[in-house]
Design a protein around this motif. Structure first.
Motif, PDB file in Angstrom:
ATOM      1  N   ASP A  12     -27.584-127.847  51.125  1.00 43.57           N
ATOM      2  CA  ASP A  12     -28.932-127.355  50.824  1.00 43.57           C
ATOM      3  C   ASP A  12     -28.878-126.112  49.935  1.00 43.57           C
ATOM      4  N   LEU A  13     -27.943-125.224  50.216  1.00 45.47           N
ATOM      5  CA  LEU A  13     -27.794-124.021  49.398  1.00 45.47           C
ATOM      6  C   LEU A  13     -27.391-124.389  47.973  1.00 45.47           C
TER       7      LEU A  13
ATOM      8  N   HIS B 257     -30.423-125.965  45.990  1.00 37.63           N
ATOM      9  CA  HIS B 257     -31.493-125.018  45.672  1.00 37.63           C
ATOM     10  C   HIS B 257     -30.941-123.687  45.165  1.00 37.63           C
TER      11      HIS B 257
ATOM     12  N   ARG C 176     -32.727-119.752  45.164  1.00 36.79           N
ATOM     13  CA  ARG C 176     -32.273-118.899  46.268  1.00 36.79           C
ATOM     14  C   ARG C 176     -31.713-117.586  45.722  1.00 36.79           C
TER      15      ARG C 176
ATOM     16  N   TYR D  83     -29.259-119.379  58.225  1.00 37.24           N
ATOM     17  CA  TYR D  83     -29.660-119.796  56.881  1.00 37.24           C
ATOM     18  C   TYR D  83     -30.925-120.636  56.935  1.00 37.24           C
ATOM     19  N   PHE D  84     -30.987-121.596  57.856  1.00 37.04           N
ATOM     20  CA  PHE D  84     -32.161-122.473  57.931  1.00 37.04           C
ATOM     21  C   PHE D  84     -33.407-121.733  58.408  1.00 37.04           C
TER      22      PHE D  84
ATOM     23  N   ARG E  65     -33.863-119.835  53.859  1.00 34.55           N
ATOM     24  CA  ARG E  65     -34.680-120.748  53.065  1.00 34.55           C
ATOM     25  C   ARG E  65     -36.011-120.134  52.689  1.00 34.55           C
TER      26      ARG E  65
END
Length: 78
Positions: free
Chosen positions: A39-40, A43, A47, A68-69, A73
């Motif tokens: 995910d990092l 995006h 970010r 992180y989640f 985000r």
């Protein structure tokens, strides 16, 4: 009184008995880390502090991806 323990103290320990308990925890932690890193990466344009979040995800096991989640985000540029 014994203050230091060595690996010899674990010779009689039954590791196969504890494996069904520890293995699912390790697998869930690894999956969380992989999903957070994917995910990092996807995006990375929006970010902020990508290097910092990568370090948090990798070195603070299981708690790092959860942080992180929940926090990371939200901190994206529009």
């Amino acid at each position: 009184m014994k203050l230091h323990y060595g690996f010899d103290d674990f010779k009689g320990f039954d590791w196969m008995a504890i494996l069904p308990i520890v293995l699912p925890i390790l697998i869930v932690g690894l999956i969380l880390i992989l999903i957070a890193l994917i995910d990092l990466y996807r995006h990375r344009k929006v970010r902020e502090n990508i290097l910092l979040w990568t370090i948090v995800i990798l070195f603070i096991n299981t708690v790092g991806p959860i942080l992180y989640f929940t926090i990371g985000r939200k901190g994206g540029r529009a």
